[in-house]
Enzyme design. Structure first.
Site, mmCIF file in Angstrom:
data_model
loop_
_atom_site.group_PDB
_atom_site.id
_atom_site.type_symbol
_atom_site.label_atom_id
_atom_site.label_comp_id
_atom_site.label_asym_id
_atom_site.label_seq_id
_atom_site.Cartn_x
_atom_site.Cartn_y
_atom_site.Cartn_z
ATOM 1 N N SER A 1 0.908 -1.103 -0.145
ATOM 2 C CA SER A 1 0.168 -0.387 0.392
ATOM 3 C C SER A 1 0.872 0.779 -0.088
ATOM 4 O O SER A 1 2.058 1.373 0.222
ATOM 5 C CB SER A 1 -0.944 0.148 1.313
ATOM 6 O OG SER A 1 -1.886 -0.877 1.110
ATOM 7 N N GLY A 79 -3.110 -1.839 16.725
ATOM 8 C CA GLY A 79 -2.943 -0.321 16.442
ATOM 9 C C GLY A 79 -3.995 0.035 15.122
ATOM 10 O O GLY A 79 -4.282 0.590 15.245
ATOM 11 N N GLY A 80 -3.283 -1.097 14.125
ATOM 12 C CA GLY A 80 -3.848 -1.118 13.311
ATOM 13 C C GLY A 80 -5.093 -1.592 12.480
ATOM 14 O O GLY A 80 -5.860 -1.602 11.870
ATOM 15 N N ARG A 81 -5.206 -2.724 13.315
ATOM 16 C CA ARG A 81 -6.681 -3.866 13.316
ATOM 17 C C ARG A 81 -7.406 -2.927 13.543
ATOM 18 O O ARG A 81 -8.724 -2.985 13.304
ATOM 19 C CB ARG A 81 -6.197 -4.284 13.954
ATOM 20 C CG ARG A 81 -5.142 -5.604 13.741
ATOM 21 C CD ARG A 81 -4.757 -6.996 14.598
ATOM 22 N NE ARG A 81 -4.077 -7.815 14.199
ATOM 23 C CZ ARG A 81 -3.229 -8.734 14.467
ATOM 24 N NH1 ARG A 81 -3.499 -9.154 15.900
ATOM 25 N NH2 ARG A 81 -2.773 -9.391 13.387
ATOM 26 N N LEU A 176 -31.297 -3.664 0.191
ATOM 27 C CA LEU A 176 -32.378 -2.300 0.909
ATOM 28 C C LEU A 176 -32.674 -1.021 -1.236
ATOM 29 O O LEU A 176 -33.654 -0.767 -0.676
ATOM 30 C CB LEU A 176 -32.117 -1.513 2.053
ATOM 31 C CG LEU A 176 -32.122 -2.193 3.434
ATOM 32 C CD1 LEU A 176 -32.199 -1.433 4.415
ATOM 33 C CD2 LEU A 176 -34.025 -2.067 3.255
ATOM 34 N N GLY A 178 -32.306 -2.639 -3.471
ATOM 35 C CA GLY A 178 -32.796 -3.273 -4.784
ATOM 36 C C GLY A 178 -31.524 -3.099 -5.755
ATOM 37 O O GLY A 178 -30.305 -3.466 -6.124
ATOM 38 N N GLU A 202 -4.186 -6.059 8.223
ATOM 39 C CA GLU A 202 -3.797 -6.342 9.256
ATOM 40 C C GLU A 202 -4.299 -7.984 9.535
ATOM 41 O O GLU A 202 -4.195 -8.021 10.464
ATOM 42 C CB GLU A 202 -4.624 -5.112 10.372
ATOM 43 C CG GLU A 202 -3.911 -4.146 9.492
ATOM 44 C CD GLU A 202 -2.459 -3.349 9.855
ATOM 45 O OE1 GLU A 202 -2.364 -3.931 10.214
ATOM 46 O OE2 GLU A 202 -2.364 -2.219 9.175
ATOM 47 N N ARG A 214 -6.207 -18.755 20.376
ATOM 48 C CA ARG A 214 -5.087 -19.066 20.784
ATOM 49 C C ARG A 214 -4.941 -18.892 22.563
ATOM 50 O O ARG A 214 -4.243 -19.009 23.745
ATOM 51 C CB ARG A 214 -3.623 -19.065 20.177
ATOM 52 C CG ARG A 214 -2.567 -19.126 20.655
ATOM 53 C CD ARG A 214 -1.773 -18.142 19.437
ATOM 54 N NE ARG A 214 -1.709 -16.577 19.813
ATOM 55 C CZ ARG A 214 -0.617 -16.251 18.444
ATOM 56 N NH1 ARG A 214 -0.402 -17.294 17.667
ATOM 57 N NH2 ARG A 214 -1.125 -15.013 19.117
#
Length: 218
Positions: A1, A79-81, A176, A178, A202, A214
């Site tokens: 990116s 933080g990215g998530r 909604l 259509g 991420e 986990r």
């Protein structure tokens, strides 16, 4: 990116002692870019591959020590998530507002769509899921700010929930509308395309489930 338009790139490289994080400036000899990818969404965000051919990087451009690259990368993920989750909720909120206005104006069988209970229930579910996801995201952000050991799991929960809900709300907003929702003349289709990738960025949402499971089973 951000390939081919940024001034500085953080590159994770595999070395003898593990992963190394290097800062490489645009214009460095041997550093070039592939073609700009033609993506389904995120059209304003350039995405391309990075090519390295005999690139020499001074040790002063290394962040951290030898083998610290993976740790540095992981430090930015929580933080990215949250950021990606917030982007999803913002797009979904806009789609909910657009859809709400549309069903008030669009008439079928002599009355607005908003008079149909099935439409009302759909809007109620969309708004409720958005609000719940927003609260979960804010809670995760507060744990991250407090450097809580529970932050990583909370961020994975919030990212998974917010991006799934965000895409679903946009998709329902399109429904909604259509057939009109599928047209480029209406803004909904762009939100659907743009928000779909948030379930991948991420760390995929499958990975978020893995992190949560986990942690629970540790």
């Amino acid at each position: 990116s951000g390939g081919a338009v940024s001034d500085v790139y953080l590159v994770m490289c595999r070395a003898e002692d593990g992963v190394v994080c290097l800062m490489i400036e645009d214009g460095t000899p041997g550093f070039s870019f592939g073609k700009n990818e033609d993506k389904m969404g995120w059209k304003c965000q350039p995405t391309c591959s990075l090519t390295f051919e005999g690139v020499r990087v001074p040790v002063s451009n290394r962040l951290g020590g030898e083998g610290d690259g993976f740790k540095i990368a992981m430090m930015g993920l929580d933080g990215g998530r949250l950021s990606i989750g917030a982007c999803s909720l913002g797009g979904a909120r806009q789609c909910l507002e657009i859809a709400t206005d549309y069903v008030k104006e669009r008439e079928q069988f002599g009355k607005p769509l908003s008079h149909l209970q099935s439409v009302q229930f759909k809007l109620a579910d969309m708004a409720t899921e958005l609000h719940a996801s927003r609260l979960l995201l804010r809670h995760a952000a507060s744990l991250l700010d407090a450097k809580s050991p529970a932050a990583t799991m909370a961020c994975s929960m919030a990212k998974r929930k917010a991006t799934d809900v965000g895409f679903n709300v946009c998709n329902e907003a399109l429904q909604l509308h259509g057939g009109y929702g599928y047209l480029n003349d209406y803004p909904i289709e762009r939100f659907v395309r743009d928000l779909r990738v948030h379930q991948i960025l991420e760390g995929t949402n499958e990975i978020q489930r893995h992190i949560v499971a986990r942690t629970l089973l540790a």
